[in-house]
Design an enzyme around this catalytic site. Structure first.
Site, PDB file in Angstrom:
ATOM      1  N   ASN A   1      -9.253  -7.609   8.307  1.00 22.10           N
ATOM      2  CA  ASN A   1      -9.102  -7.612   6.849  1.00 22.10           C
ATOM      3  C   ASN A   1      -8.756  -9.039   6.441  1.00 22.10           C
ATOM      4  O   ASN A   1      -7.643  -9.501   6.668  1.00 22.10           O
ATOM      5  CB  ASN A   1      -7.978  -6.637   6.459  1.00 22.10           C
TER       6      ASN A   1
ATOM      7  N   LYS B   1      -8.417 -10.190   3.560  1.00 24.70           N
ATOM      8  CA  LYS B   1      -7.621 -10.253   2.314  1.00 24.70           C
ATOM      9  C   LYS B   1      -8.213 -11.322   1.378  1.00 24.70           C
ATOM     10  O   LYS B   1      -9.424 -11.475   1.353  1.00 24.70           O
ATOM     11  CB  LYS B   1      -6.141 -10.485   2.640  1.00 24.70           C
TER      12      LYS B   1
ATOM     13  N   HIS C   1      -4.895   0.093   0.605  1.00 22.62           N
ATOM     14  CA  HIS C   1      -4.037  -0.851   1.329  1.00 22.62           C
ATOM     15  C   HIS C   1      -2.719  -1.007   0.565  1.00 22.62           C
ATOM     16  O   HIS C   1      -2.704  -0.957  -0.665  1.00 22.62           O
ATOM     17  CB  HIS C   1      -4.748  -2.201   1.461  1.00 22.62           C
TER      18      HIS C   1
ATOM     19  N   GLU D   1      -1.061  -3.490  -0.155  1.00 30.44           N
ATOM     20  CA  GLU D   1      -1.058  -4.586  -1.128  1.00 30.44           C
ATOM     21  C   GLU D   1      -1.699  -4.148  -2.441  1.00 30.44           C
ATOM     22  O   GLU D   1      -1.326  -4.626  -3.512  1.00 30.44           O
ATOM     23  CB  GLU D   1      -1.758  -5.814  -0.520  1.00 30.44           C
TER      24      GLU D   1
ATOM     25  N   GLU E   1      -0.231   1.408   8.569  1.00 30.69           N
ATOM     26  CA  GLU E   1       0.292   0.052   8.448  1.00 30.69           C
ATOM     27  C   GLU E   1       1.696   0.098   7.831  1.00 30.69           C
ATOM     28  O   GLU E   1       1.827   0.226   6.609  1.00 30.69           O
ATOM     29  CB  GLU E   1      -0.616  -0.799   7.540  1.00 30.69           C
TER      30      GLU E   1
ATOM     31  N   GLY F   1       2.161  -9.043   8.139  1.00 35.82           N
ATOM     32  CA  GLY F   1       2.343 -10.479   7.952  1.00 35.82           C
ATOM     33  C   GLY F   1       3.730 -10.988   8.298  1.00 35.82           C
ATOM     34  O   GLY F   1       4.101 -12.097   7.925  1.00 35.82           O
TER      35      GLY F   1
ATOM     36  N   SER G   1       0.811  -7.102  11.963  1.00 35.93           N
ATOM     37  CA  SER G   1       1.157  -8.126  12.957  1.00 35.93           C
ATOM     38  C   SER G   1       0.514  -7.901  14.328  1.00 35.93           C
ATOM     39  O   SER G   1       1.121  -8.231  15.361  1.00 35.93           O
ATOM     40  CB  SER G   1       2.676  -8.256  13.087  1.00 35.93           C
TER      41      SER G   1
HETATM   42  P1  13P Z   1      -1.339  -8.815   9.449  1.00 33.93           P
HETATM   43  O1  13P Z   1      -2.180  -8.536  10.664  1.00 33.93           O
HETATM   44  O2  13P Z   1      -1.518 -10.201   8.913  1.00 33.93           O
HETATM   45  O3  13P Z   1       0.084  -8.413   9.630  1.00 33.93           O
HETATM   46  O4  13P Z   1      -1.921  -7.854   8.269  1.00 33.93           O
HETATM   47  C1  13P Z   1      -2.108  -6.515   8.531  1.00 33.93           C
HETATM   48  C2  13P Z   1      -2.869  -5.923   7.409  1.00 33.93           C
HETATM   49  O5  13P Z   1      -2.367  -5.777   6.316  1.00 33.93           O
HETATM   50  C3  13P Z   1      -4.258  -5.549   7.662  1.00 33.93           C
HETATM   51  O6  13P Z   1      -4.781  -4.781   6.636  1.00 33.93           O
END
Ligand code: 13P
Length: 253
Positions: free
Chosen positions: A13, A15, A100, A102, A170, A176, A214
């Protein structure tokens, strides 16, 4: 159905990252994949909308699929700034990430909205990667399993199958941050998700459940070995070909 019958999926992803020049990383990834033994997993990358078409073109001769990161519930219409699942399909996408954390947070997306987006993904003939996960406060309050199964209940429509839906667990606090839940905690949540899927859907035992938060080369093998973990949804470590390939190592014989 046993674990072996679920082909794992490792999805990146991106983002809100990536310009046309970033397609060089994708070309590097294809080169790396060609030079090594094939991983026993499917692979997908979900770039920002601006790159979906160009990336699909770039990956046309490869086994790497492309996905979007969101879609509008409707097929078309007066929705300035939005993208439909049909548009993603038209651009060469196979997957769409929906719900997601976010988007749940930044855009206040409710389970109900996410439910309609998953149905839109199916209407376009694509596969939904539907995300669930608890915040750190919810975990501290012992609400993790309730939150996750509640999200599944409300966001995942009836009609989910092993072919049209992938679940991504997640934990919000692991995204992150470099922090990852204990293996036993991942196992517990994935088992609860599996239980929910089996109870509701005929193919619930065959649906893939990804872990995200992560994931990197150094922890992928351990995480991917946990029961009911059928792959990964990768953020930061999917942006560079070498980092992403290091995660695929978990699935190389
Ligand atoms: P990270 O791998 O950067 O922690 O992000 C995970 C994520 O949100 C994937 O959709």
């Amino acid at each position: 159905m046993s674990l072996q019958t679920r082909t794992p999926l490792v999805a990146g992803n991106w983002k809100m990252n990536g310009l046309l020049s970033s397609l060089d990383e994708v070309r590097s990834l294809v080169k790396i994949l060609k030079s090594k033994q094939a991983a026993n997993s499917e692979i997908a990358i979900c770039p920002p909308f601006t790159l979906v078409g160009a990336m699909a073109e770039c990956l046309r001769e490869s086994d790497v699929a492309v996905g979007g990161q969101d879609c509008h519930p409707d097929q078309s219409g007066a929705h300035t700034g939005d993208i439909s699942a049909e548009m993603l399909a038209d651009s060469g996408a196979r997957y769409v990430i929906v719900g997601h954390s976010e988007r749940r947070h930044d855009h206040k997306e409710s389970d109900l909205v996410i439910n309609s987006k998953v149905q839109a993904v199916w209407r376009a003939g694509l596969v939904a990667i539907m995300c669930v996960g608890e915040t750190e406060t919810q975990r501290d309050q012992g609400k993790t399993l309730d939150v996750v199964t509640g999200q599944l209940h409300n966001s995942l429509p009836d009609g989910a199958t092993a072919e049209n839906a992938v679940i991504a667990y997640e934990p919000v606090w692991a995204i992150g941050t470099g922090r990852v839940p204990a293996n036993s905690d991942v196992a517990e949540v994935h088992a609860a998700i599996r239980g929910h899927l089996k109870e509701r859907f005929a193919t619930g035992g065959e649906m893939r459940i990804l872990y995200g938060g992560s994931v990197k080369g150094s922890n992928a093998s351990e995480l991917m070995a946990i029961p009911n973990v059928d792959g990964a949804l990768v953020g930061g470590a999917s942006l560079r070909a070498e980092d992403f390939d290091a995660i695929l190592e978990a699935y190389r014989p």
